[in-house]
Write a protein that holds these residues in place. Structure first.
Motif, PDB file in Angstrom:
ATOM      1  N   GLY A 194      10.273   6.175  -0.797  1.00 55.76           N
ATOM      2  CA  GLY A 194      10.194   6.114  -2.256  1.00 55.76           C
ATOM      3  C   GLY A 194      10.991   7.210  -2.942  1.00 55.76           C
ATOM      4  N   SER A 224       3.076   0.819  -4.988  1.00 53.18           N
ATOM      5  CA  SER A 224       3.476   1.293  -6.316  1.00 53.18           C
ATOM      6  C   SER A 224       3.447   2.816  -6.443  1.00 53.18           C
ATOM      7  N   SER A 225       3.085   3.517  -5.388  1.00 49.89           N
ATOM      8  CA  SER A 225       3.017   4.975  -5.427  1.00 49.89           C
ATOM      9  C   SER A 225       4.418   5.580  -5.295  1.00 49.89           C
ATOM     10  N   PRO A 226       4.749   6.588  -6.108  1.00 51.53           N
ATOM     11  CA  PRO A 226       6.053   7.240  -5.957  1.00 51.53           C
ATOM     12  C   PRO A 226       6.148   8.052  -4.658  1.00 51.53           C
ATOM     13  N   MET A 227       5.009   8.316  -4.042  1.00 51.51           N
ATOM     14  CA  MET A 227       4.985   9.091  -2.800  1.00 51.51           C
ATOM     15  C   MET A 227       5.151   8.218  -1.556  1.00 51.51           C
ATOM     16  N   ILE A 228       5.340   6.916  -1.728  1.00 53.50           N
ATOM     17  CA  ILE A 228       5.441   6.002  -0.597  1.00 53.50           C
ATOM     18  C   ILE A 228       6.632   6.359   0.281  1.00 53.50           C
ATOM     19  N   ALA A 275      -1.780  -1.430  -3.029  1.00 52.44           N
ATOM     20  CA  ALA A 275      -1.845  -0.305  -3.956  1.00 52.44           C
ATOM     21  C   ALA A 275      -0.872   0.804  -3.554  1.00 52.44           C
ATOM     22  N   TYR A 276      -0.594   0.936  -2.260  1.00 52.61           N
ATOM     23  CA  TYR A 276       0.333   1.969  -1.801  1.00 52.61           C
ATOM     24  C   TYR A 276       1.765   1.699  -2.249  1.00 52.61           C
TER      25      TYR A 276
END
Length: 126
Positions: free
Chosen positions: A104, A97-101, A94-95
């Motif tokens: 990223g 796909s986060s823009p905050m990765i 799930a992490y």
């Protein structure tokens, strides 16, 4: 390889990446100091401004690379966890796909913002 081994290797990779990141923070601080000195010295010539700008661009590139390496560590670890069918694989996926990765788009925008801020200090008038 077991889930524990994959997570252990991931954490060891993050330790190394964190050490590089601390170096990049120090280099960013040094770049801001250089920009401030160029801005506050009215006698700074064009070569000094150009070298300071080039230094700032290198620091931004190295910071982007450090962030990308951190993102690769996480991504490859998640892929390995999925391959072995680990219980934590779904949560960690799930992490990705986060823009905050790490590495990223938000981090890339932040590094670009810092670079533009530094170049503005060098090239604009007080």
């Amino acid at each position: 390889m077991t889930e524990y081994q994959i997570l252990n290797i991931m954490h060891v990779g993050f330790i190394q990446n964190a050490m590089y990141f601390v170096g990049m923070v120090l280099m960013t601080w040094l770049a801001f100091r250089m920009c401030n000195n160029v801005r506050n010295n009215p006698n700074t010539n064009m070569v000094g401004k150009a070298f300071t700008s080039i230094f700032c661009m290198f620091v931004a590139l190295f910071m982007t690379q450090t962030n990308a390496i951190g993102g690769s560590i996480l991504s490859s670890s998640v892929n390995s966890l999925v391959d072995v069918g680990a219980a934590s694989a779904e949560r960690m996926s799930a992490y990705l796909s986060s823009p905050m990765i790490i590495g990223g788009p938000v981090q890339k925008i932040f590094v670009l913002f810092v670079l533009v801020f530094q170049l503005a200090l060098v090239w604009t008038k007080e």
